[in-house]
Design an enzyme around this catalytic site. Sequence first.
Site, PDB file in Angstrom:
ATOM      1  N   ASP A  67     -10.894  -8.743   1.021  1.00  0.00           N
ATOM      2  CA  ASP A  67     -10.198  -9.940   0.554  1.00  0.00           C
ATOM      3  C   ASP A  67     -10.250 -11.066   1.581  1.00  0.00           C
ATOM      4  O   ASP A  67     -10.673 -10.862   2.717  1.00  0.00           O
ATOM      5  CB  ASP A  67      -8.741  -9.605   0.190  1.00  0.00           C
ATOM      6  N   ASN A 136       4.558  -3.139  -1.095  1.00  0.00           N
ATOM      7  CA  ASN A 136       4.794  -3.027  -2.542  1.00  0.00           C
ATOM      8  C   ASN A 136       3.680  -2.222  -3.224  1.00  0.00           C
ATOM      9  O   ASN A 136       3.553  -2.219  -4.435  1.00  0.00           O
ATOM     10  CB  ASN A 136       4.914  -4.424  -3.176  1.00  0.00           C
ATOM     11  N   HIS A 138       0.413  -2.693  -2.728  1.00  0.00           N
ATOM     12  CA  HIS A 138      -0.851  -3.408  -2.980  1.00  0.00           C
ATOM     13  C   HIS A 138      -1.986  -2.864  -2.108  1.00  0.00           C
ATOM     14  O   HIS A 138      -1.782  -2.358  -1.015  1.00  0.00           O
ATOM     15  CB  HIS A 138      -0.693  -4.933  -2.865  1.00  0.00           C
ATOM     16  N   GLU A 143      -1.806  -7.134  -6.270  1.00  0.00           N
ATOM     17  CA  GLU A 143      -0.353  -7.027  -6.307  1.00  0.00           C
ATOM     18  C   GLU A 143       0.101  -6.216  -7.524  1.00  0.00           C
ATOM     19  O   GLU A 143      -0.651  -6.088  -8.495  1.00  0.00           O
ATOM     20  CB  GLU A 143       0.245  -8.440  -6.395  1.00  0.00           C
TER      21      GLU A 143
HETATM   22  C1  GLP Z   1      -2.401  -7.576   3.675  1.00  0.00           C
HETATM   23  C2  GLP Z   1      -3.853  -7.213   3.329  1.00  0.00           C
HETATM   24  C3  GLP Z   1      -3.980  -5.769   2.901  1.00  0.00           C
HETATM   25  C4  GLP Z   1      -3.243  -4.883   3.893  1.00  0.00           C
HETATM   26  C5  GLP Z   1      -1.777  -5.192   3.866  1.00  0.00           C
HETATM   27  C6  GLP Z   1      -0.938  -4.323   4.782  1.00  0.00           C
HETATM   28  O1  GLP Z   1      -1.682  -8.070   2.616  1.00  0.00           O
HETATM   29  N1  GLP Z   1      -4.429  -8.049   2.331  1.00  0.00           N
HETATM   30  O2  GLP Z   1      -5.355  -5.436   2.789  1.00  0.00           O
HETATM   31  O3  GLP Z   1      -3.465  -3.533   3.590  1.00  0.00           O
HETATM   32  O4  GLP Z   1      -1.622  -6.540   4.274  1.00  0.00           O
HETATM   33  O5  GLP Z   1      -0.964  -4.814   6.083  1.00  0.00           O
HETATM   34  P1  GLP Z   1      -0.454  -4.064   7.347  1.00  0.00           P
HETATM   35  O6  GLP Z   1      -1.489  -3.052   7.692  1.00  0.00           O
HETATM   36  O7  GLP Z   1      -0.342  -5.149   8.385  1.00  0.00           O
HETATM   37  O8  GLP Z   1       0.860  -3.452   6.994  1.00  0.00           O
END
Ligand code: GLP
Length: 241
Positions: A67, A136, A138, A143
């Site tokens: 992404d 959440n 995702h 989402e």
């Molecule tokens: C972002 C990214 C995701 C990632 C998520 C969790 O929203 N787009 O790909 O998995 O955050 O992030 P973290 O690893 O910092 O908890």
Amino acid sequence: MKIYKADDYRGMSRIAANIISAQIILKPDCVLGLATGSTPIGTYEELVERYNKGDLDFSAVTTVNLDEYKGLTKDNDQSYYYFMHHNLFDHVNIPAENINLPDGTEPDSKKECARYEGLIRSLGGADLQLLGLGHNGHIGFNEPADAFDNETHCVDLQESTIEANKRFFASADDVPRQAYTMGIGTIMRAKKILLVASGKDKAEIVKRAFTGPVCPQVPASILQLHPDVTVVVDAEAGSLL
Ligand code: GLP
């Protein structure tokens, strides 16, 4: 689905790096699907260490990232382009032309999503897709919703995601409101999936995603239906399993 519980973040990162290293060694010209967020940073550090030791060669690897924020330029230090170069690409011998991310500067969502989805298909899909996990549920920026999105698309980020990601920006107002992300279908078409999760604040969603019902309100739950998924958690994230 295989679930590995490591003692701590370092252990989680080492197991994840072992799996990615094995993929690169077994298929040097593999397509790696990569992820951002704080969780995979330790995994990337491990991979860089192994590259520096001469144990890994990225010269034939191609990458596709999950992404990218819409509207951020590549030199913006919050863009995922910047993150990936800073944490991995600048430290290993991957050719620049083998690196692929959605282009956050392309204003035409339809055009950019079609280009990116087509590119992933033309590469034959990811051999191994690395994923983090949002609070959440995702994955990528898919989402919670009423239905699973199939292909790369443009999403409106939820308040909880903007809230979680604002720590990286000067203020919540600076967090982009939209992002381009691979769809759930794009992710599910990867041959292997590796998901990493760490910390107490992920324990509840790890339990819901991997032991609860499969539903689009918890996007990661669909991974239960993929034939080759490995989940690597540290003790805290795995504490409710
Ligand atoms: C972002 C990214 C995701 C990632 C998520 C969790 O929203 N787009 O790909 O998995 O955050 O992030 P973290 O690893 O910092 O908890």
